[in-house]
Design a protein around this motif. Structure first.
Motif, PDB file in Angstrom:
ATOM      1  N   GLN A  97       0.843  -1.202   0.000  1.00 39.98           N
ATOM      2  CA  GLN A  97       0.000   0.000   0.000  1.00 39.98           C
ATOM      3  C   GLN A  97       0.873   1.245   0.000  1.00 39.98           C
ATOM      4  O   GLN A  97       1.856   1.310   0.742  1.00 39.98           O
ATOM      5  CB  GLN A  97      -0.898   0.026   1.243  1.00 39.98           C
ATOM      6  N   ILE A  98       0.496   2.209  -0.809  1.00 41.30           N
ATOM      7  CA  ILE A  98       1.134   3.524  -0.795  1.00 41.30           C
ATOM      8  C   ILE A  98       0.033   4.534  -0.507  1.00 41.30           C
ATOM      9  O   ILE A  98      -0.982   4.566  -1.213  1.00 41.30           O
ATOM     10  CB  ILE A  98       1.802   3.848  -2.137  1.00 41.30           C
ATOM     11  N   THR A 148       6.706   8.207 -10.322  1.00 40.41           N
ATOM     12  CA  THR A 148       5.784   8.465 -11.427  1.00 40.41           C
ATOM     13  C   THR A 148       4.656   9.394 -10.993  1.00 40.41           C
ATOM     14  O   THR A 148       4.296  10.351 -11.704  1.00 40.41           O
ATOM     15  CB  THR A 148       5.196   7.137 -11.946  1.00 40.41           C
ATOM     16  N   VAL A 149       4.095   9.111  -9.820  1.00 42.65           N
ATOM     17  CA  VAL A 149       2.986   9.927  -9.315  1.00 42.65           C
ATOM     18  C   VAL A 149       3.469  11.347  -9.012  1.00 42.65           C
ATOM     19  O   VAL A 149       2.774  12.336  -9.303  1.00 42.65           O
ATOM     20  CB  VAL A 149       2.372   9.267  -8.057  1.00 42.65           C
ATOM     21  N   GLY A 170       0.290   2.251 -12.293  1.00 38.92           N
ATOM     22  CA  GLY A 170       0.261   0.798 -12.198  1.00 38.92           C
ATOM     23  C   GLY A 170      -0.436   0.216 -10.997  1.00 38.92           C
ATOM     24  O   GLY A 170      -0.351  -1.006 -10.754  1.00 38.92           O
ATOM     25  N   ALA A 171      -1.137   1.040 -10.216  1.00 40.86           N
ATOM     26  CA  ALA A 171      -1.856   0.511  -9.054  1.00 40.86           C
ATOM     27  C   ALA A 171      -2.992  -0.408  -9.498  1.00 40.86           C
ATOM     28  O   ALA A 171      -3.637  -0.181 -10.528  1.00 40.86           O
ATOM     29  CB  ALA A 171      -2.415   1.655  -8.212  1.00 40.86           C
ATOM     30  N   CYS A 172      -3.224  -1.463  -8.702  1.00 40.58           N
ATOM     31  CA  CYS A 172      -4.329  -2.388  -8.996  1.00 40.58           C
ATOM     32  C   CYS A 172      -5.665  -1.788  -8.590  1.00 40.58           C
ATOM     33  O   CYS A 172      -6.693  -2.079  -9.202  1.00 40.58           O
ATOM     34  CB  CYS A 172      -4.114  -3.704  -8.259  1.00 40.58           C
ATOM     35  N   SER A 173      -5.649  -0.989  -7.537  1.00 42.29           N
ATOM     36  CA  SER A 173      -6.877  -0.340  -7.081  1.00 42.29           C
ATOM     37  C   SER A 173      -6.508   0.868  -6.242  1.00 42.29           C
ATOM     38  O   SER A 173      -5.373   0.990  -5.763  1.00 42.29           O
ATOM     39  CB  SER A 173      -7.739  -1.301  -6.246  1.00 42.29           C
ATOM     40  N   LEU A 197      -2.986   0.487  -4.119  1.00 41.33           N
ATOM     41  CA  LEU A 197      -2.567  -0.888  -3.875  1.00 41.33           C
ATOM     42  C   LEU A 197      -1.780  -1.391  -5.079  1.00 41.33           C
ATOM     43  O   LEU A 197      -2.262  -1.344  -6.216  1.00 41.33           O
ATOM     44  CB  LEU A 197      -3.793  -1.778  -3.650  1.00 41.33           C
ATOM     45  N   ILE A 198      -0.551  -1.885  -4.830  1.00 38.15           N
ATOM     46  CA  ILE A 198       0.273  -2.386  -5.926  1.00 38.15           C
ATOM     47  C   ILE A 198       0.765  -3.791  -5.609  1.00 38.15           C
ATOM     48  O   ILE A 198       0.820  -4.211  -4.445  1.00 38.15           O
ATOM     49  CB  ILE A 198       1.493  -1.467  -6.206  1.00 38.15           C
ATOM     50  N   ASP A 199       1.109  -4.529  -6.652  1.00 33.75           N
ATOM     51  CA  ASP A 199       1.709  -5.850  -6.513  1.00 33.75           C
ATOM     52  C   ASP A 199       3.061  -5.707  -5.806  1.00 33.75           C
ATOM     53  O   ASP A 199       3.826  -4.785  -6.079  1.00 33.75           O
ATOM     54  CB  ASP A 199       1.892  -6.446  -7.908  1.00 33.75           C
ATOM     55  N   ALA A 200       3.352  -6.635  -4.889  1.00 34.82           N
ATOM     56  CA  ALA A 200       4.595  -6.557  -4.113  1.00 34.82           C
ATOM     57  C   ALA A 200       5.835  -6.677  -4.993  1.00 34.82           C
ATOM     58  O   ALA A 200       6.944  -6.322  -4.567  1.00 34.82           O
ATOM     59  CB  ALA A 200       4.604  -7.643  -3.043  1.00 34.82           C
TER      60      ALA A 200
END
Length: 291
Positions: free
Chosen positions: A5-6, A72-73, A26-29, A59-62
């Motif tokens: 989580q970021i 990027t953000v 690239g966040a999943c959600s 939420l991103i893949d580990a």
């Protein structure tokens, strides 16, 4: 599967923009959370409610590098410094099972049980409604849903024609059907709600007509139940009046206790006397009859 989580806290004007940036990176959600304990009881229809101080969580893949995502953000939103973001490793566990474990069989009134579709009914001979919460509102856990279910158990709709207006998951329509209603129909503005309601009806081997509001029509009925919000309940008053037979019964919930008096006064001008008030926590249910 492990996740990271970021998150950071921004004012309401940046929440949606940051959400888009997270997804672009690239966040999943992305989810929004209240950062300062500011309740939002009744957002405008068709809007996504945000708080003045909103915690935005990506939420991103580990396997992704969170520093790359933050870079990027930050390039897209330089007004938020990279140091403002907090990175958290989430526990690797079965999230579907964890979600399912939140929902347990619940009893309402004397004989009505709401049972998640993956559970066994605690009382085989009770009125058991098998429910898959899915993506639509209406699991029985919210006080207004609980008020409506208890009301239906205490006021058996046996032999009545019933409308569930704002059907969500179809929970109230199904409860009315299982408690002996002659016919039941349901409507909602959300296509996902109609789909979830139809699937729950099939799961319970019940035949109920569900349709989007724009496609819904009905002859006047004996009982109309609406668990929405105070604003829409007021706006829909003439439609509810049209859909009720003379002497028909109206049950309204989704309102705060402090909003009850205004709704009662408004409906009285249409000849609908909502004389009974029931409350749970700060929420309320009104019921009464059309003259």
């Amino acid at each position: 599967m492990a996740w990271i989580q970021i998150n950071t806290i921004v004012d309401e004007n940046l929440a949606e923009t940051l959400s888009d940036a997270f997804m672009e990176a690239g966040a999943c959600s992305v989810t929004f959370e209240d950062a300062k304990d500011q309740p939002i009881y009744e957002p405008e229809l068709g809007t996504t409610p945000v708080w003045k101080n909103t915690k935005v969580v990506g939420l991103i893949d580990a396997e992704m590098d969170p520093n790359d995502v933050i870079a990027t953000v930050t390039a897209m939103l330089p007004q938020i410094s990279a140091e403002a973001y907090k990175v958290e490793q989430l526990e690797d566990k079965d999230w579907i099972r964890a979600w399912m474990d939140q929902f347990k069989p619940m009893r309402f009134g004397d004989r009505l049980w709401i049972v998640p579709s993956w559970s066994e009914p605690p009382e085989k001979d009770a009125v058991n409604l098998m429910l898959d919460p899915g993506m639509a509102f209406g699991t029985g856990t919210h006080p207004t849903t609980a008020l409506c279910l208890t009301w239906l158990d205490q006021h058996t709709p046996s032999g009545l024609n019933v409308i569930d207006y704002g059907c969500g998951s179809g929970i109230l329509a199904l409860a009315a059907q299982k408690l002996g209603a002659q016919t039941v129909s349901g409507t909602d503005i959300d296509p996902q709600a109609i789909l979830a309601s139809q699937q729950n009806a099939e799961r319970n081997h019940e035949s109920i007509h569900f349709a989007l509001v724009k496609d819904f029509d009905s002859e006047p009925v004996d009982l109309l139940v609406a668990n929405i919000l105070a604003g829409p309940l007021k706006e829909l008053s003439t439609e509810f009046d049209r859909l009720l037979k003379p002497g028909g019964q109206l049950v309204l919930s989704g309102l705060l206790e402090t909003q009850a008096a205004e709704l009662q006064a408004h409906y009285a001008t249409l000849g609908i006397q909502l004389n009974t008030l029931q409350t749970k926590e700060e929420w309320a249910l009104l019921s009464g009859f059309k003259n």
